[in-house]
Scaffold this active site. Structure first.
Site, PDB file in Angstrom:
ATOM      1  N   HIS A  83       3.331  -2.276   2.359  1.00  0.00           N
ATOM      2  CA  HIS A  83       4.024  -3.272   1.545  1.00  0.00           C
ATOM      3  C   HIS A  83       3.709  -3.025   0.079  1.00  0.00           C
ATOM      4  O   HIS A  83       2.563  -2.770  -0.284  1.00  0.00           O
ATOM      5  CB  HIS A  83       3.624  -4.705   1.932  1.00  0.00           C
ATOM      6  CG  HIS A  83       2.156  -4.932   2.059  1.00  0.00           C
ATOM      7  ND1 HIS A  83       1.424  -4.522   3.155  1.00  0.00           N
ATOM      8  CD2 HIS A  83       1.267  -5.512   1.207  1.00  0.00           C
ATOM      9  CE1 HIS A  83       0.157  -4.848   2.987  1.00  0.00           C
ATOM     10  NE2 HIS A  83       0.025  -5.442   1.809  1.00  0.00           N
ATOM     11  N   HIS A 143       3.314  -4.777  -3.363  1.00  0.00           N
ATOM     12  CA  HIS A 143       3.190  -6.047  -4.079  1.00  0.00           C
ATOM     13  C   HIS A 143       3.956  -5.893  -5.396  1.00  0.00           C
ATOM     14  O   HIS A 143       3.690  -4.948  -6.154  1.00  0.00           O
ATOM     15  CB  HIS A 143       1.730  -6.350  -4.428  1.00  0.00           C
ATOM     16  CG  HIS A 143       0.828  -6.590  -3.268  1.00  0.00           C
ATOM     17  ND1 HIS A 143       0.438  -7.853  -2.874  1.00  0.00           N
ATOM     18  CD2 HIS A 143       0.203  -5.734  -2.422  1.00  0.00           C
ATOM     19  CE1 HIS A 143      -0.384  -7.769  -1.847  1.00  0.00           C
ATOM     20  NE2 HIS A 143      -0.552  -6.487  -1.545  1.00  0.00           N
ATOM     21  N   ILE A 157       2.578 -15.389   0.530  1.00  0.00           N
ATOM     22  CA  ILE A 157       2.191 -16.755   0.903  1.00  0.00           C
ATOM     23  C   ILE A 157       1.075 -17.299  -0.003  1.00  0.00           C
ATOM     24  O   ILE A 157       0.905 -18.519  -0.108  1.00  0.00           O
ATOM     25  CB  ILE A 157       1.753 -16.768   2.397  1.00  0.00           C
ATOM     26  CG1 ILE A 157       1.900 -18.155   2.997  1.00  0.00           C
ATOM     27  CG2 ILE A 157       0.362 -16.218   2.579  1.00  0.00           C
ATOM     28  CD1 ILE A 157       1.789 -18.174   4.511  1.00  0.00           C
TER      29      ILE A 157
END
Ligand code: AMP
Length: 120
Positions: free
Chosen positions: A105, A107, A36
């Site tokens: 997660h 990146h 985001i």
């Protein structure tokens, strides 16, 4: 298939479709969506649908899923057209690592030269 999600985890809420995200890759076990607040022209987060706090916890609990996550990084990079130009894969862990969301997660950053700095 039974998924292990956590009620209040932000990324589990994206997995369950409760929070919108721009999903660029999706399988039974993995999803990838655009960050985001992108730090590079391409900035995608690749996560397992199952909840694991960080990369070490994932690798210990489910090595096959950890492998699937790493394989998905390559698929995402190719899909974003940065597999040849190159990209950086980062797993942050814990407070000093700058991890804000406690759902593992990767990146995936690319689309421009990223330099050599590891820390700001
Ligand atoms: P980390 O600091 O490694 O935990 O990274 C968390 C990342 O999640 C940051 O880069 C945020 O910009 C990103 N992020 C936070 N909320 C969302 C969201 N709703 N959709 C997509 N990315 C998000």
């Amino acid at each position: 298939m039974m998924l292990m999600t956590s009620p209040d985890c932000l990324f589990c809420r994206i997995v369950r479709g409760e929070i919108p995200a721009t999903i660029v890759h999706s399988t039974a076990k993995i999803i990838a969506f655009r960050d985001i607040a992108p730090k590079a022209p391409v900035h995608v987060l690749v996560i397992p649908r199952d909840h694991h706090a960080d990369v070490a916890a994932l690798a210990e609990a489910d090595p096959a899923l950890a492998g699937a996550l790493l394989a998905a990084v390559g698929v995402v990079a190719a899909g974003e057209g940065i597999d040849v130009s190159g990209y950086r894969t980062i797993f942050n862990s814990g407070p000093d690592g700058g991890q804000e969301v406690a759902h593992v997660h990767a990146h995936v950053l690319g689309g421009a030269p990223l330099g050599t700095a590891i820390v700001p």
